[in-house]
Write a protein that holds these residues in place. Structure first.
Motif, short mmCIF file in Angstrom:
data_model
loop_
_atom_site.label_atom_id
_atom_site.label_comp_id
_atom_site.label_asym_id
_atom_site.label_seq_id
_atom_site.Cartn_x
_atom_site.Cartn_y
_atom_site.Cartn_z
N ALA A 199 0.75 -1.17 0.06
CA ALA A 199 -0.08 -0.04 -0.03
C ALA A 199 0.85 1.28 -0.04
O ALA A 199 1.10 1.93 1.07
CB ALA A 199 -0.88 -0.09 1.24
N VAL A 228 -6.63 -6.47 -2.85
CA VAL A 228 -6.75 -5.88 -1.66
C VAL A 228 -7.15 -6.64 -0.75
O VAL A 228 -8.39 -7.35 -0.96
CB VAL A 228 -8.03 -4.60 -1.86
CG1 VAL A 228 -8.26 -4.01 -0.44
CG2 VAL A 228 -7.55 -3.68 -2.94
N GLU A 262 -4.13 -4.59 3.10
CA GLU A 262 -4.35 -3.46 2.35
C GLU A 262 -5.64 -2.43 2.73
O GLU A 262 -5.47 -1.35 2.63
CB GLU A 262 -4.46 -3.87 0.94
CG GLU A 262 -3.33 -4.60 0.62
CD GLU A 262 -2.99 -5.86 1.17
OE1 GLU A 262 -1.80 -6.42 1.21
OE2 GLU A 262 -3.78 -6.54 1.44
N LEU A 289 -5.28 1.46 3.59
CA LEU A 289 -5.84 2.57 2.93
C LEU A 289 -6.71 3.31 4.05
O LEU A 289 -6.66 4.73 4.18
CB LEU A 289 -6.51 1.82 1.87
CG LEU A 289 -6.17 1.35 0.70
CD1 LEU A 289 -6.98 0.66 -0.17
CD2 LEU A 289 -5.42 2.36 -0.09
N ALA A 328 -6.78 8.15 -5.51
CA ALA A 328 -6.72 6.47 -5.50
C ALA A 328 -6.21 6.01 -6.93
O ALA A 328 -6.93 5.92 -7.75
CB ALA A 328 -8.10 5.86 -5.15
N VAL A 383 -5.59 3.15 -9.32
CA VAL A 383 -6.09 1.86 -9.35
C VAL A 383 -5.37 0.88 -10.35
O VAL A 383 -5.67 1.27 -11.53
CB VAL A 383 -7.68 1.92 -9.79
CG1 VAL A 383 -8.32 0.76 -9.37
CG2 VAL A 383 -8.46 3.03 -8.69
N ALA A 399 -11.93 0.90 4.67
CA ALA A 399 -11.45 1.79 3.87
C ALA A 399 -12.37 2.46 3.10
O ALA A 399 -12.41 3.85 2.79
CB ALA A 399 -10.67 0.82 2.70
N TYR A 448 -12.71 6.83 3.15
CA TYR A 448 -12.63 7.37 1.58
C TYR A 448 -14.13 8.11 1.51
O TYR A 448 -14.11 9.63 1.06
CB TYR A 448 -12.81 6.61 0.34
CG TYR A 448 -11.51 6.14 -0.08
CD1 TYR A 448 -10.42 6.96 -0.55
CD2 TYR A 448 -11.05 4.89 -0.14
CE1 TYR A 448 -9.38 6.76 -0.94
CE2 TYR A 448 -9.69 4.53 -0.66
CZ TYR A 448 -8.82 5.36 -1.15
OH TYR A 448 -7.63 5.02 -1.69
N THR A 493 -13.56 -1.07 -3.08
CA THR A 493 -12.78 -0.22 -1.88
C THR A 493 -11.99 0.80 -1.99
O THR A 493 -11.87 1.66 -1.42
CB THR A 493 -11.87 -1.53 -1.31
OG1 THR A 493 -12.75 -2.68 -1.00
CG2 THR A 493 -10.97 -1.24 0.07
N HIS A 494 -11.53 0.88 -3.16
CA HIS A 494 -10.43 1.69 -3.59
C HIS A 494 -10.39 2.23 -4.85
O HIS A 494 -10.22 1.85 -6.15
CB HIS A 494 -8.90 0.90 -3.54
CG HIS A 494 -7.54 1.69 -4.23
ND1 HIS A 494 -7.51 2.77 -3.41
CD2 HIS A 494 -6.72 1.56 -4.99
CE1 HIS A 494 -6.20 3.49 -3.85
NE2 HIS A 494 -5.89 2.51 -4.85
#
Length: 575
Positions: free
Chosen positions: A330, A363, A367, A371, A395, A397, A420, A424, A449-450
């Motif tokens: 990460a 993830v 992770e 995050l 972010a 990706v 996470a 965010y 998530t990300h």
């Protein structure tokens, strides 16, 4: 002589089984007598437009029931997923029904009428027949849940044997309170999905005792991933829900307890057996403390310099200076974007990770918490700044999805990912522009998530950018189709496509970027990306703090007509 069923036992004990009721009956049973009113129901006939072209008969309420009423005298909305339709899978229409109802409850609460929400979660997750739109609407459900949660309780109930899986398990991890029966199950990845992705040696989907010992209501309550274990009985569940709503909004939610989650993961270790020597201290060592290779795959022996993936290459290219890799999978870095210094985060492969199912950039447990920690720290550091000067969060990706593993499910990967998502969304609503830049693969819970909580989403216009709810081979197994059949369907059904251009046409992308070299970005590519990111930051600062703009984009107006109809109908019927 046959064994008595759960219904038989309930009758003998003078109870009415909650599990045996359909979604509509469950919702009505929880509310005070005579107060239930269904909204956007089957007679509105807003069906999924994507099922019939695939030979699937649609349902006129799309498998989600929204009922307003009173709960022990308090205003409430019950949102129930019907497990009998498409395994409770969430598609375009059903997801928007959930998200809109939660947002309307938040609107009423802000206006002086506190309105709690109760989510009856019986679902396998995203409906693969609507893959990318299902994934998008689950992100919107999470955002709307987090909009309501500081204002009024959001109580989750998982009562049936289908359980709550997939992206909706992240929503479960965001709830104020979570109530389960012993028959209920909770996990990010269903047993069949883990077996399809990782093989039977990782998880045997036919081993029923194993499944309930990991994801069942009793163990989830014992490990504090759920709050209350209740009998399969209408009165008992109603009483538990009333109690949870009466408790109000707590000072801290489960998805905000990052330190406690990290401590529980470290105490168990990658083996899930409490072997701290194998785990090492993940918060300090980043997982480099080793005691052999827990997967037996030999990855540790070959581990040296980490692979130069797109995610790592773009992080290094965009970063102002050094990249922080205290958690090797990460990365964080500062990036200058015009007058702003943004915080960039990326998930990358770590071949030495003690969690063998998260070595290729997935993830996973570490992770998700890394995050959450980085974003939460940024929000805390900027809390005293004016909203217009709070740092953008980028972010970056490029990830193959979430981690599919036995250990991850045992420890509660859904809760790590919920942390996470919470971070965010909190950053976005606090005035931090959150921008996603997709440079490679973006699949499933990894993207939820990300990236999917961003105000603005940019993507490289490149064949190497693949976006979807599941890996193609696993999706074929789960939907009982061949890969060739899925590819053919994707030509006619845009949500099924892995192609970024089709994803853009769904209205989910704010800008496509053409670069000369997506794998090894040149100076011109980096300059172009920074200019696009700076412009996205400016748009985010002028736009809404929620995700409502996703239904107002030109692409959404063309492609997500059903979503917009749901929002309009539910809003009109609400009052």
């Amino acid at each position: 002589m046959t064994s008595p069923t759960s219904t038989d036992w309930a009758a003998r004990l003078g109870r009415t089984s909650f599990i045996e009721l359909d979604a509509r009956a469950r919702a009505v049973a929880l509310l005070d007598d005579g107060t239930a009113r269904e909204l956007c129901g089957p007679f509105d006939r807003i069906e999924s437009p994507w099922l019939e072209p695939q030979g699937v008969v649609p349902q006129s309420d799309d498998g989600v029931v929204v009922v307003r009423g009173r709960l022990d005298g308090r205003a409430a909305v019950v949102i129930a997923i019907e497990q009998a339709f498409q395994g409770g899978g969430i598609g375009e229409v059903s997801g928007v029904k959930m998200a809109t109802a939660l947002s309307l409850a938040a609107r009423d609460t802000r206006a002086g009428t506190p309105t709690a929400a109760v989510l009856l979660l019986e679902t396998g997750g995203v409906r693969l027949q609507e893959a990318n739109l299902g994934l998008a609407t689950v992100a919107e459900v999470c955002s709307a849940l987090l909009e309501l949660r500081p204002l009024a309780p959001v109580v989750g109930v998982i009562a049936g044997a289908l359980g709550c899986f997939g992206g909706v398990s992240i929503a479960a991890g965001l709830c104020t309170k979570l109530i389960m029966t012993e028959e209920g199950r909770l996990g990010l990845n269903g047993p069949e999905v883990i077996q399809a992705e990782a093989g039977v040696a990782e998880f045997d989907a036919s081993d029923r005792p194993l499944i309930w010992s990991i994801t069942g209501g009793r163990i989830r309550t014992r490990t504090e991933l759920a709050d209350e274990l209740v009998l399969d009985d209408v009165d008992a569940l109603r009483s538990a829900v009333i109690g949870a709503v009466a408790e109000g909004v707590p000072g801290e939610h489960r998805s905000q307890r990052i330190g406690a989650l990290r401590a529980s993961f470290e105490a168990a270790g990658p083996s899930g057996s409490g072997d701290r020597a194998e785990a090492g201290d993940l918060s300090r060592s980043g997982g480099h403390a080793e005691a052999g290779d827990p997967s037996g795959s030999g990855d540790h022996a070959q581990a040296g310099k980490p692979p130069m993936t797109r995610g790592r290459a773009w992080t290094l290219a965009l970063a102002d200076g050094d990249v922080n890799d205290a958690v090797p999978s990460a990365l964080t870095a500062d990036v200058t974007l015009g007058d702003d210094t943004a915080c960039l985060l990326a998930v990358v492969p770590d071949p030495r990770s003690p969690y063998h199912r998260a070595r290729r950039g997935e993830v996973g447990l570490r992770e998700g918490l890394a995050l959450a920690s980085a974003v939460t720290a940024t929000v805390a550091q900027d809390a005293r700044l004016p909203a217009g000067r709070r740092r953008p969060i980028i972010a970056l990706v490029d990830l193959p999805s979430q981690a599919y593993g036995h250990v991850e499910e045992t420890l509660g990967i859904h809760q790590a990912l919920a942390a996470a998502v919470d971070a965010y969304a909190t950053a976005r609503t606090a005035g931090h522009p959150v921008i996603a830049l997709i440079v490679g693969t973006a699949l499933s819970g990894g993207l939820l998530t990300h990236g999917f909580q961003a105000n603005q989403i940019l993507a490289l216009d490149d064949p190497g950018v693949l976006i979807h709810a599941m890996h193609k081979q696993a999706a074929a197994q789960v939907t009982l189709r061949t890969v060739a059949e899925l590819d053919e369907l994707a030509k006619r059904i845009p949500p099924l496509s892995y192609d970024v251009a089709d994803w853009d046409r769904l209205g989910l992308c704010d800008e496509l970027l053409t670069v000369a070299n997506a794998d090894t970005p040149a100076e011109g590519d980096v300059r172009k990306a920074k200019e696009a990111l700076a412009a996205a930051v400016a748009r985010a600062r002028q736009g809404p703090l929620d995700l409502s703009n996703r239904l107002d984009s030109p692409g959404a107006r063309r492609t997500r007509a059903a979503s917009r109809r749901v929002r309009e109908a539910l809003t009109a019927q609400w009052d």
